[in-house]
Enzyme design. Structure first.
Site, PDB file in Angstrom:
ATOM      1  N   LYS A 135      -0.996  -3.604  25.109  1.00 42.82           N
ATOM      2  CA  LYS A 135      -0.188  -2.362  25.145  1.00 42.82           C
ATOM      3  C   LYS A 135       1.098  -2.571  24.367  1.00 42.82           C
ATOM      4  O   LYS A 135       1.540  -3.704  24.155  1.00 42.82           O
ATOM      5  CB  LYS A 135       0.151  -1.966  26.580  1.00 42.82           C
ATOM      6  CG  LYS A 135       0.956  -2.980  27.411  1.00 42.82           C
ATOM      7  CD  LYS A 135       2.450  -2.943  27.241  1.00 42.82           C
ATOM      8  CE  LYS A 135       3.165  -4.041  28.037  1.00 42.82           C
ATOM      9  NZ  LYS A 135       4.517  -4.363  27.563  1.00 42.82           N
ATOM     10  N   ASP A 166       3.245  -4.416  35.623  1.00 46.09           N
ATOM     11  CA  ASP A 166       2.563  -3.541  34.650  1.00 46.09           C
ATOM     12  C   ASP A 166       1.041  -3.627  34.744  1.00 46.09           C
ATOM     13  O   ASP A 166       0.348  -3.050  33.904  1.00 46.09           O
ATOM     14  CB  ASP A 166       3.083  -3.755  33.219  1.00 46.09           C
ATOM     15  CG  ASP A 166       2.878  -5.160  32.709  1.00 46.09           C
ATOM     16  OD1 ASP A 166       2.305  -5.976  33.444  1.00 46.09           O
ATOM     17  OD2 ASP A 166       3.280  -5.434  31.563  1.00 46.09           O
TER      18      ASP A 166
HETATM   19  O1  C5P Z   1       6.173  -7.994  37.966  1.00 46.72           O
HETATM   20  P1  C5P Z   1       6.219  -9.110  36.983  1.00 46.72           P
HETATM   21  O2  C5P Z   1       5.662 -10.397  37.530  1.00 46.72           O
HETATM   22  O3  C5P Z   1       5.630  -8.773  35.661  1.00 46.72           O
HETATM   23  O4  C5P Z   1       7.748  -9.385  36.695  1.00 46.72           O
HETATM   24  C1  C5P Z   1       8.232 -10.544  36.075  1.00 46.72           C
HETATM   25  C2  C5P Z   1       9.733 -10.604  36.272  1.00 46.72           C
HETATM   26  O5  C5P Z   1      10.371  -9.571  35.506  1.00 46.72           O
HETATM   27  C3  C5P Z   1      10.193 -10.356  37.696  1.00 46.72           C
HETATM   28  O6  C5P Z   1      10.229 -11.554  38.430  1.00 46.72           O
HETATM   29  C4  C5P Z   1      11.593  -9.801  37.499  1.00 46.72           C
HETATM   30  O7  C5P Z   1      12.509 -10.832  37.235  1.00 46.72           O
HETATM   31  C5  C5P Z   1      11.463  -9.008  36.222  1.00 46.72           C
HETATM   32  N1  C5P Z   1      11.190  -7.589  36.467  1.00 46.72           N
HETATM   33  C6  C5P Z   1      12.208  -6.767  36.956  1.00 46.72           C
HETATM   34  N2  C5P Z   1      11.956  -5.440  37.175  1.00 46.72           N
HETATM   35  C7  C5P Z   1      10.741  -4.903  36.890  1.00 46.72           C
HETATM   36  C8  C5P Z   1       9.709  -5.718  36.399  1.00 46.72           C
HETATM   37  C9  C5P Z   1       9.966  -7.053  36.189  1.00 46.72           C
HETATM   38  O8  C5P Z   1      13.336  -7.226  37.187  1.00 46.72           O
HETATM   39  N3  C5P Z   1      10.542  -3.606  37.093  1.00 46.72           N
END
Ligand code: C5P
Length: 313
Positions: free
Chosen positions: A25, A151
């Site tokens: 994406k 995501d």
């Molecule tokens: O959800 P995911 O594992 O992809 O997120 C990785 C990191 O990105 C999270 O630990 C956080 O630090 C940051 N993040 C965030 N807010 C979001 C998505 C991700 O702060 N909406």
């Protein structure tokens, strides 16, 4: 067991199991809003899938466990891999002892902001939902997906959607992008959390940017987003990784713009007017040895939602 047929162009049956296409994406827009008490940020992003994709072959195995192999030997094959986690999570949810063989052909660069791992995980959930006849609804799969990453749910509603909350609340759109793109791939692995650490919330500016994006969507105009890419993780990514800033600057010196950032990086994208312009620009960037550049296309799907179903449905 029923013969399995996957009713979507991204799915295919083999004599042994299921083959899925898990697409990359890009974020047509990414607006990060406030930091939440759970450590995540609220955001508003429009995402669209590309033709660039990984391939996953999933088949039942004789022995218990999840036997994952990957064309890229540097990727983990155990519970650190999102595909493994997705299979284990769904198995746990439905009380199933997994006995699976999973082959992952990696074509999407890893840690590049193209959502490859998340897309692989979503494809795994869709495939196993059918292989194990779990019959979970898209909403139920989506809440499992959200446990795997912010995501991951988007890929259950691809090809184009708006995602809010921490990314897990997905509103699919019927709009489609048609322009070709150039993707520029700095040889760099960017951990998302590190880029977020450099982000300073500005809720007022964020809300104004959301209003502009929603106005473009109300006008059925995804092109407006593409030619003026909004991503307020761009500055934090450039601060944390000056190599990306240098690459962007060298591209712009060639007279090529606009240059957008995929998610938290490191991949840069350049929307183009037509195929010829895209090829020319990719060639110029490669010839100048700036970084690896390739022409990419949006997912041509007109129908919504990747789907997997039994032949007799
Ligand atoms: O959800 P995911 O594992 O992809 O997120 C990785 C990191 O990105 C999270 O630990 C956080 O630090 C940051 N993040 C965030 N807010 C979001 C998505 C991700 O702060 N909406």
């Amino acid at each position: 067991m029923d013969a399995l047929v996957l009713n979507h162009r991204d799915c295919d049956t083999t004599s042994k199991g299921i083959r899925l296409t898990a697409r990359a994406k890009i974020n047509l827009s990414l607006i990060v809003l406030d930091r939440r008490s759970d450590g995540y940020h609220n955001l508003h992003t429009v995402m669209a899938t590309l033709s660039l994709a990984d391939a996953l072959d999933i088949s039942p195995a004789n022995d218990p466990g999840i036997d994952l192999t990957c064309s890229n030997p540097s990727l983990p094959r155990d519970k650190q891999n999102l595909v493994y986690q997705a299979a284990a999570l769904l198995a746990q949810k439905i009380g199933m002892e997994p006995a699976l063989s999973i082959r992952l052909q990696k074509n999407i660069p890893f840690g590049a902001g193209l959502g490859g791992g998340s897309s692989d995980a979503a494809a795994t959930l869709l495939a196993l939902n059918r292989l194990w006849s779990a019959n979970l609804s898209r909403e139920e799969l989506s809440s499992l997906a959200a446990e795997l990453g912010s995501d991951v749910p988007f890929f259950l509603y691809a090809p184009v959607a708006v995602c809010t909350g921490r990314g897990e609340q997905v509103r699919p759109l019927s709009l489609r992008c048609r322009r070709p793109l150039v993707l520029v791939l700095p040889n760099l692995h960017v951990p998302t959390a590190e880029v977020y650490r450099y982000f300073q919330p500005d809720t007022q500016r964020g809300s104004a940017a959301v209003a502009e994006v929603e106005a473009a969507l109300a006008d059925d105009d995804l092109d407006r987003l593409l030619v003026r890419p909004v991503n307020n993780l761009f500055e934090p990514a450039l601060q944390r990784f000056p190599q990306i800033a240098a690459i962007k600057q060298r591209i712009e010196k060639l007279g090529i713009s606009p240059v957008g950032l995929c998610g938290s990086g490191a991949t840069l994208f350049i929307p183009c007017d037509d195929e010829e312009q895209a090829r020319k620009r990719a060639r110029s960037i490669n010839q100048a040895n700036i970084a690896a550049a390739m022409v990419a296309h949006f997912d041509p799907a007109t129908e919504p939602f990747p789907e997997v179903r039994h032949a007799d449905h």
